[in-house]
Design a protein around this motif. Sequence first.
Motif, short mmCIF file in Angstrom:
data_model
loop_
_atom_site.label_atom_id
_atom_site.label_comp_id
_atom_site.label_asym_id
_atom_site.label_seq_id
_atom_site.Cartn_x
_atom_site.Cartn_y
_atom_site.Cartn_z
N ARG E 97 21.22 34.07 -25.24
CA ARG E 97 20.93 33.78 -26.62
C ARG E 97 19.69 32.90 -26.63
O ARG E 97 19.52 32.02 -25.79
CB ARG E 97 22.11 33.02 -27.24
N TRP E 98 18.78 33.13 -27.58
CA TRP E 98 17.57 32.33 -27.66
C TRP E 98 17.88 31.05 -28.42
O TRP E 98 18.38 31.09 -29.54
CB TRP E 98 16.46 33.11 -28.37
N GLU E 103 13.50 26.18 -27.25
CA GLU E 103 12.52 27.22 -26.90
C GLU E 103 12.82 27.83 -25.54
O GLU E 103 11.92 28.05 -24.73
CB GLU E 103 11.10 26.68 -26.92
N THR E 104 14.09 28.08 -25.30
CA THR E 104 14.48 28.68 -24.03
C THR E 104 15.74 29.50 -24.26
O THR E 104 16.35 29.41 -25.32
CB THR E 104 14.71 27.59 -22.97
N ASP E 169 10.93 37.04 -27.30
CA ASP E 169 10.40 35.67 -27.34
C ASP E 169 9.59 35.36 -26.09
O ASP E 169 8.55 34.71 -26.15
CB ASP E 169 11.55 34.67 -27.51
N TYR E 170 10.08 35.85 -24.94
CA TYR E 170 9.32 35.63 -23.72
C TYR E 170 7.99 36.36 -23.77
O TYR E 170 6.97 35.87 -23.29
CB TYR E 170 10.13 36.07 -22.49
N GLU E 171 8.00 37.57 -24.36
CA GLU E 171 6.73 38.31 -24.48
C GLU E 171 5.73 37.52 -25.34
O GLU E 171 4.54 37.49 -25.03
CB GLU E 171 6.99 39.69 -25.08
N TYR E 195 4.23 28.50 -14.61
CA TYR E 195 5.33 28.24 -13.68
C TYR E 195 6.68 28.29 -14.39
O TYR E 195 7.63 28.90 -13.91
CB TYR E 195 5.13 26.89 -13.01
N GLU E 196 6.74 27.66 -15.55
CA GLU E 196 8.03 27.60 -16.25
C GLU E 196 8.45 28.97 -16.77
O GLU E 196 9.62 29.34 -16.69
CB GLU E 196 7.96 26.58 -17.40
N LEU E 197 7.48 29.72 -17.27
CA LEU E 197 7.78 31.06 -17.75
C LEU E 197 8.31 31.92 -16.59
O LEU E 197 9.28 32.66 -16.72
CB LEU E 197 6.52 31.68 -18.36
N LYS E 198 7.63 31.79 -15.46
CA LYS E 198 8.05 32.50 -14.26
C LYS E 198 9.51 32.19 -13.93
O LYS E 198 10.32 33.08 -13.66
CB LYS E 198 7.15 32.08 -13.10
#
Lengths: 334, 334, 334, 334, 334
Positions: E97-98, E103-104, E169-171, E195-198
Amino acid sequence: MKNMAPTEERVGIVVCAAYAEGRRIGDITLDEIPYALQREDSFVWLGLYEPDEALLAEVQARFGLHDLAVEDAHKAHQRPKMEIYGDSLFVVLRTARWDESAETAVYGETHVFVGRNYLVSVRHGASQTYRPARLGCERQPQLLAHGPSFALYTLMDFVVDNYFPVLSDYEDRLDDLETDIFAGGADRDSTQEIYELKRELVTFRRAVLPLIDVCTDLISLRVTHVPDAVRPYFRDVLDHLKRINDTLDTMREMLATVLQVSLALASVRQNEVTKALAGWAAILAVPTVIFGLYGMNFERMPELHWPFGYPLVVGATFAACGWLYRRLRRSGWL
Amino acid sequence: MKNMAPTEERVGIVVCAAYAEGRRIGDITLDEIPYALQREDSFVWLGLYEPDEALLAEVQARFGLHDLAVEDAHKAHQRPKMEIYGDSLFVVLRTARWDESAETAVYGETHVFVGRNYLVSVRHGASQTYRPARLGCERQPQLLAHGPSFALYTLMDFVVDNYFPVLSDYEDRLDDLETDIFAGGADRDSTQEIYELKRELVTFRRAVLPLIDVCTDLISLRVTHVPDAVRPYFRDVLDHLKRINDTLDTMREMLATVLQVSLALASVRQNEVTKALAGWAAILAVPTVIFGLYGMNFERMPELHWPFGYPLVVGATFAACGWLYRRLRRSGWL
Amino acid sequence: MKNMAPTEERVGIVVCAAYAEGRRIGDITLDEIPYALQREDSFVWLGLYEPDEALLAEVQARFGLHDLAVEDAHKAHQRPKMEIYGDSLFVVLRTARWDESAETAVYGETHVFVGRNYLVSVRHGASQTYRPARLGCERQPQLLAHGPSFALYTLMDFVVDNYFPVLSDYEDRLDDLETDIFAGGADRDSTQEIYELKRELVTFRRAVLPLIDVCTDLISLRVTHVPDAVRPYFRDVLDHLKRINDTLDTMREMLATVLQVSLALASVRQNEVTKALAGWAAILAVPTVIFGLYGMNFERMPELHWPFGYPLVVGATFAACGWLYRRLRRSGWL
Amino acid sequence: MKNMAPTEERVGIVVCAAYAEGRRIGDITLDEIPYALQREDSFVWLGLYEPDEALLAEVQARFGLHDLAVEDAHKAHQRPKMEIYGDSLFVVLRTARWDESAETAVYGETHVFVGRNYLVSVRHGASQTYRPARLGCERQPQLLAHGPSFALYTLMDFVVDNYFPVLSDYEDRLDDLETDIFAGGADRDSTQEIYELKRELVTFRRAVLPLIDVCTDLISLRVTHVPDAVRPYFRDVLDHLKRINDTLDTMREMLATVLQVSLALASVRQNEVTKALAGWAAILAVPTVIFGLYGMNFERMPELHWPFGYPLVVGATFAACGWLYRRLRRSGWL
Amino acid sequence: MKNMAPTEERVGIVVCAAYAEGRRIGDITLDEIPYALQREDSFVWLGLYEPDEALLAEVQARFGLHDLAVEDAHKAHQRPKMEIYGDSLFVVLRTARWDESAETAVYGETHVFVGRNYLVSVRHGASQTYRPARLGCERQPQLLAHGPSFALYTLMDFVVDNYFPVLSDYEDRLDDLETDIFAGGADRDSTQEIYELKRELVTFRRAVLPLIDVCTDLISLRVTHVPDAVRPYFRDVLDHLKRINDTLDTMREMLATVLQVSLALASVRQNEVTKALAGWAAILAVPTVIFGLYGMNFERMPELHWPFGYPLVVGATFAACGWLYRRLRRSGWL
């Protein structure tokens, strides 16, 4: 065999007991093993710790173990694997333990021989005793009644459960490393720490990864040594191993990214330093040029004779420097 | 065949002997081979070293070897492999030996033809003699009684055991490299050493990796040339090869990391140098600006006429430099 | 068919001959093909070079080739592959030749149709004539007697043998590149050479790699068009291809490493240059500061009035520079 | 059905025709479809373009299409795939077209339902009309007589043929990029272009790659919906897809290399700039030091009183600069 | 069972209902479950939310669930998987769930036991209620009539559909990152964001990827628990998962490229800064040298005595600077 004598105290033998219908019926001596093996409904559990060659040879003779497996068990430094010799299994496990003082994992090795009605485990190096696993086993007689393969599961489960604290310590180290790098930038120490963590993870992975194949084999129908009712237990161990492996894969990927990120951060830092250098050089160029200008020896330089020439020029110079400083600051060069 | 003449001394033939029930019954000549091959219970072991074309042709004729295999055996420079020609096997092995003087591994090649009752080995280049392997074999007649496939195992085991010292020397070189890089930073020499080690590991890997397939094939039931009792021995060789391969994989991964780490360290070093450069430039800017200031030729510069103007200004300048130096030192720029 | 007329001279036809029991029995015309095909024990070998559409259509009609295969043969620019159309095979090969003047490999294409008693080869572009392969074939009638599949082997073997000089030229280029980079450092030219070598190796690999699948298929029992006695020959071609592929893999891996190494060397070089820059700046700062000091216009600067003030100060300055130079030299900054 | 009324003009229906023995026998209305489907020897070809929900529902009812497939066909944004629902196939294709003005590829989607005697195609977005494919089909009645699966081949072949111009445009962009980077060095624009090209190739690849699986499935014997005579045609499409995929793989590999190469070139360039900076700083140090020297205010500086002191010193300074310049030039620093 | 009492209000039980022929026939209590299970044509749907050990034990007893599965369901933190225990399935799902505020993505876990006539779902952590999925299910009685496996499909479909907003959301975050980097260059923040997105994508992938295997298994004929008519629905879920996985692969590849690109941009930026530094240093060298020149104290320097020497020299200096500036500007150094 009802009134068995207590196990002879012999160096290298940790336990030698007979089990029937899932219950321990007593300790036995090496000499009593053949009689115990003849009983259909019982099995023998023999635990050794770094046995000498003579003891291993005796055990080999009692259980009829294969030469190559015994050779392996004596030499240690094997990779985790499972071999089938006729109706017996030979399993090699690598045990891991976190050494607080050295802040690293230390590894041991356990070799297990599993036959129709016996289980022989041989421990080497820095491994914990399997006593807790054995006691846990004995508390579940209805399961232990499935025979030595359930005992093998207990040992493997114990070994794999001991991987988790090691894994968790490595995760902490990676977290610390990330914090360091994003807070203070990549330096000599963090680079070395990346390298060392990488090396230790590779070693840890070598201990864990081949066990996945071992478990997969134990579950597969090809291996007839494991009763159907025990198979789900090995599947459970396999599941734990896969979780460990997933975490290791993640860490491996993140560690590779950390290394690249630290390179990127070093480049960013380099840019900042060079920009600061350039910015200050620009500011200092102002007085250098102006002071040089009025250091010239021309006969007719009217400013030199103005009564307030000196304070005016110095003031203008510092004003120019101040203006330049603010401008460079705003544009991010300082 | 009881009273066999000693092996004719012929260039290229190292040994030519007949074995029965696992025991050497004597040396034979090439001419006696057909008689020896007729005996059901015996086999012939022929060892050649860089034979000329004539000798190879003769051997081919005696044993009925396949054209393509003999062509391979003559040319050398094959990759390790196993081919099945009807009821005979053809195995190509790469041997490795550590050359102390050149600090590198040198490679040789051995081709082995294995039939129902013969084994022909053809050695090329920098390989050790197989005498120790053969003697070890003869000390285990009960195993050698399994025939030529056990002799093949002995040769392969000997070849693979000789990989370990080479591997260990490469591990030492990698360790030295790590120490160098973390101690002294990445320079031209360490970068070249990384490259050369990489190249040598790739070559070594090419010798070892295909043998894993060869062993896997020899174990598989598809290959009917190996009796069931001998299969576990090839599994043992396979196990050694997997350990070597694991170590090579680890080294390969660490070497790639070393290269990236050395790049990161070079960046870190670059940052340090640029910061030092900027720091010193800042310190030197102080006297440059101040001395330039009092080098101006204005008529009315009161400080110039102060009795202690000169020592005061010089003193203040050096004090400023000292303060700047300490500040930069503390903030890590110097 | 004994007294066949010589092959009609037609553009696009290189050879059209009938073979029986492995021996060439004479050239035939296109019109005679149907008669030749009716004979059980013989086969027809037709070699074409860039035939026009009309010729291809005629050949298709004579041999009953599949539309799609003929379309491929006409268009060229296919990837190497093998297709089975009923009882005939269609094989696409890419030929390679080293072009000395352009210092690069040039590629051609050959399409081969193999039926029960015919082989039709269609050459396109920069490929050598297959005459040597055909003559070699004719010198081995006992093997050629196996029919068109052996002829196919001869063509493939010829094509693959021609890959080796190309491979070896690329290896030389990589060696030169390594020498350049470790001797003179990575520059614009060497970086471009890495890129171009990479591109050419990728192209070469595309020609070689799919052939491995073709050979594997030809060996497999699934393809019934190849007699058992001919299979080992394709296995031999497969072996050559695997060796080429191994070498290409090695080169690819080394080339990737060379690129990283050249980046590392550029970093090392950058460090050296910056250090040299910083070092000389430090040395030059000495006279700058001192000469600035005595350029100040203070009234009372006692040194200015010393009789030997000038030579003393200049001497001291140069001594300081010399000392600094030696110190920086020793610590590796210069 | 001989005298069929012309297709009702309905939004969303592009074509609705009946075919028998490979020949179009006329347009039909939706209502006539059930009658047409009853005839053994004929099939219906229905082409839709972005139909509304009502039309799709009607079509679903007429042909008895599966709920899930129709849902997919309505939503679009599927990945290329093939699903089998009983005796009908559902194929999703992504169409690509090069948009000259935007210099990028635009994608559409086509869903095809293939039954025993019907083919329904549903087009979405930026795809070309399939009219040329249909007409081409009708020119080959002997092949179209194989039924809807041949019509499916024609559509797929048409879609795949339209990939080639897109591919070729991307190849041009990569070529331009290479030329730019090796001519002018890596800059901000070329780096962004690398990134964008990478992103577009990834998108393109996602359209192409899954089609390979679709074709492989259509060829496999598992899919009984395709007659043996039509299989080679899908193999031909597969071949085209593999060529596209090969090219994409090559481009992907080269693009990764370009990125690394541009990093290496930036390093090389950085070295050149720093060397130039250092070189000019060295040259400029000469007058700075010398002019500073003679700016000192010592009482006794004999050179200052020489009649030609001034021109001599200035001349010597410039001579020294010239000499330094030539030396630095020769050693490659300038 | 027609007039069932309402579900007892018990903590941990969300729903407990009986279904027959696809229709909900009413809520039941835990005690009524055995009676419901006896009916051939109905099934029980039990939904739990973080049940305590006592409740789980009771549920286990009522449905006869396997020890190991219940243990898993209690502990949570499993990886997605499917296990078969005799005639029941055990499925572990990770829900996502977003979380707008953080924001994660936040993750929960659901364990589902599916038997011949029951479905038990156990929810843990941050997952949405399955009420909408259950209601949707009840609106399709003809499909729900297929039994618990269709209910399982509904749950899985619901879970997978909830992945899409997270993915999207990640996109968005990746798009923002690209824009930032190409607009403003790579800095500390963008590097950390990469780094965090990864890291978050890796976590997300771990939730999604194993589900592909689960779906593949559910579709395969090996799993007899799913009726043929329900299989296409799981194939639909699989299709969604593959699309998510494709997107994740793309993002992963682009993120790796972004990291390299940001490194390349930092290098390009570094070049620009160094060039600017060098350019300004060159411009400033002009006045420094000239002013130094006329600061020399030579007795005979004619220019010093020219009436317009001062303005002339200053003018010439600035002119030279201006010319140099324009030239450097044009050649891209400034």
